[in-house]
Design an enzyme around this catalytic site. Structure first.
Site, PDB file in Angstrom:
ATOM      1  N   SER A 138       0.870  -1.193   0.000  1.00 53.97           N
ATOM      2  CA  SER A 138       0.000   0.000   0.000  1.00 53.97           C
ATOM      3  C   SER A 138       0.895   1.227   0.000  1.00 53.97           C
ATOM      4  O   SER A 138       2.024   1.175   0.513  1.00 53.97           O
ATOM      5  CB  SER A 138      -0.862   0.005   1.261  1.00 53.97           C
ATOM      6  OG  SER A 138      -1.486   1.263   1.426  1.00 53.97           O
ATOM      7  N   TYR A 177      -1.207  -0.348  10.274  1.00 55.40           N
ATOM      8  CA  TYR A 177      -1.382  -0.870   8.913  1.00 55.40           C
ATOM      9  C   TYR A 177      -0.210  -0.417   8.042  1.00 55.40           C
ATOM     10  O   TYR A 177       0.397  -1.217   7.319  1.00 55.40           O
ATOM     11  CB  TYR A 177      -2.715  -0.353   8.363  1.00 55.40           C
ATOM     12  CG  TYR A 177      -2.990  -0.666   6.912  1.00 55.40           C
ATOM     13  CD1 TYR A 177      -3.365  -1.945   6.516  1.00 55.40           C
ATOM     14  CD2 TYR A 177      -2.910   0.335   5.939  1.00 55.40           C
ATOM     15  CE1 TYR A 177      -3.649  -2.226   5.183  1.00 55.40           C
ATOM     16  CE2 TYR A 177      -3.195   0.070   4.610  1.00 55.40           C
ATOM     17  CZ  TYR A 177      -3.557  -1.214   4.236  1.00 55.40           C
ATOM     18  OH  TYR A 177      -3.832  -1.487   2.914  1.00 55.40           O
ATOM     19  N   LYS A 227       2.615  -2.696   6.146  1.00 59.33           N
ATOM     20  CA  LYS A 227       2.822  -2.692   4.688  1.00 59.33           C
ATOM     21  C   LYS A 227       4.280  -2.326   4.368  1.00 59.33           C
ATOM     22  O   LYS A 227       4.846  -2.821   3.374  1.00 59.33           O
ATOM     23  CB  LYS A 227       1.838  -1.736   4.006  1.00 59.33           C
ATOM     24  CG  LYS A 227       0.388  -2.212   4.082  1.00 59.33           C
ATOM     25  CD  LYS A 227       0.148  -3.547   3.346  1.00 59.33           C
ATOM     26  CE  LYS A 227      -1.318  -3.907   3.251  1.00 59.33           C
ATOM     27  NZ  LYS A 227      -1.574  -5.155   2.521  1.00 59.33           N
TER      28      LYS A 227
END
Ligand SMILES: NC(=O)c1ccc[n+]([C@@H]2O[C@H](COP(=O)([O-])OP(=O)(O)OC[C@H]3O[C@@H](n4cnc5c(N)ncnc54)[C@H](OP(=O)(O)O)[C@@H]3O)[C@@H](O)[C@H]2O)c1
Length: 252
Positions: free
Chosen positions: A143, A156, A160
């Protein structure tokens, strides 16, 4: 409609009953590959396989981080199709929204378990079952959150970033047999990202130099490239597929 001739190649795509994973499955099937897709909800997987074509697609239901599920997925794909040329590690989670200062560490562990450790588990098993002797390619769906600060979804973003480094580690270790690359999408219109644009899509898209949010086929196209001969000399890279949003970083 006449089916596309089989390419002879097989892809394992995690988290592919909908969204980006499904878009990748569609793109690979369109060029003649067969696919095994995974996800937690069996009914959704059944529907997806029906839509993709039961002669070209199979599914195994389970949670990406569950090691016995990982083993079953690889075994069943080998039994059914006899090979796993491509692995697309797409299943991911982003369960919390808020400052990382107050993040429950058990949630941080869960995010890592699903987004990073699962990808490693699938890569290990695919390597031993097929790729180490026969070659192939791995694509990790990272991402843009792994490339820059990502306010309120910090864990998150960190996971990533780790997935991007796992890509580099695996690319180094698995060369020359297997190429390993990542894709870093910005906002793609899926259930996962719905809260970021629902009811305000024009406003959300306005920040994108290319004038729109992403759709799963944008990532499907990038994954098809990274699992094709056209990218035979590309490994260890992260392909940013972001409608140009990172260009804004250069604007004062
Ligand atoms: N959409 C975006 O804007 C965006 C941007 C950058 C990166 N990404 C990344 O792209 C990947 C796919 O996201 P998406 O937007 O396509 O999400 P999505 O539309 O919610 O689809 C997620 C898919 O993964 C499955 N899944 C979810 N958690 C799973 C788990 N723990 N184990 C196995 N399967 C699981 C889901 O099925 P079940 O619910 O039935 O399990 C579904 O098939 C994620 O890694 C995400 O981080 C998305």
């Amino acid at each position: 409609m006449t089916a596309v001739e089989l390419s002879g190649k097989v892809a394992l795509i995690t988290g592919a009953s909908r969204g980006i994973g499904y878009g990748v499955a569609e793109a690979l099937i369109a060029r003649g590959d067969r696919v095994c897709i995974t996800g937690r909800n069996e009914d959704a997987l059944k529907e997806a396989v029906e839509a993709l074509g039961a002669d070209r697609a199979m599914y195994v239901a389970g949670k990406a981080h569950d090691e016995s599920h990982q083993a079953t997925v690889v075994e069943r794909t080998m039994e059914t199709f006899g090979r796993i040329d491509y692995l697309v590690n797409n299943a991911g989670t982003n369960p919390v929204f808020g400052p990382i200062a107050d993040l429950d560490l058990n949630v941080a562990r869960k995010v890592f378990e699903t987004n990073v450790v699962s990808a490693l588990g699938f890569a290990q098993r695919t390597w031993h079952a097929w790729q180490k002797d026969n070659g192939g390619a791995i694509v990790n769906i990272a991402s843009v959150a792994g490339l820059a600060p990502s306010p309120f979804i910090g864990a998150y973003g960190v996971s990533k970033a780790a997935l991007i480094n796992l890509t580099v580690q695996l690319a180094h270790e698995f060369a020359p047999k297997v190429r390993v690359n990542a894709i870093a999408p910005a906002v793609v219109k899926t259930k996962f990202a719905q809260a970021l644009y629902e009811g305000r899509e024009a406003e959300a898209a306005a920040g994108y130099p290319l004038g729109r949010l992403g759709v799963p086929s944008d990532i499907g196209g990038a994954a098809a490239f990274l699992t094709s001969e056209q990218s035979d000399w590309v490994t260890g890279q992260t392909l940013v597929v972001d409608g140009g949003i990172f260009l804004n970083a250069g604007v004062a």
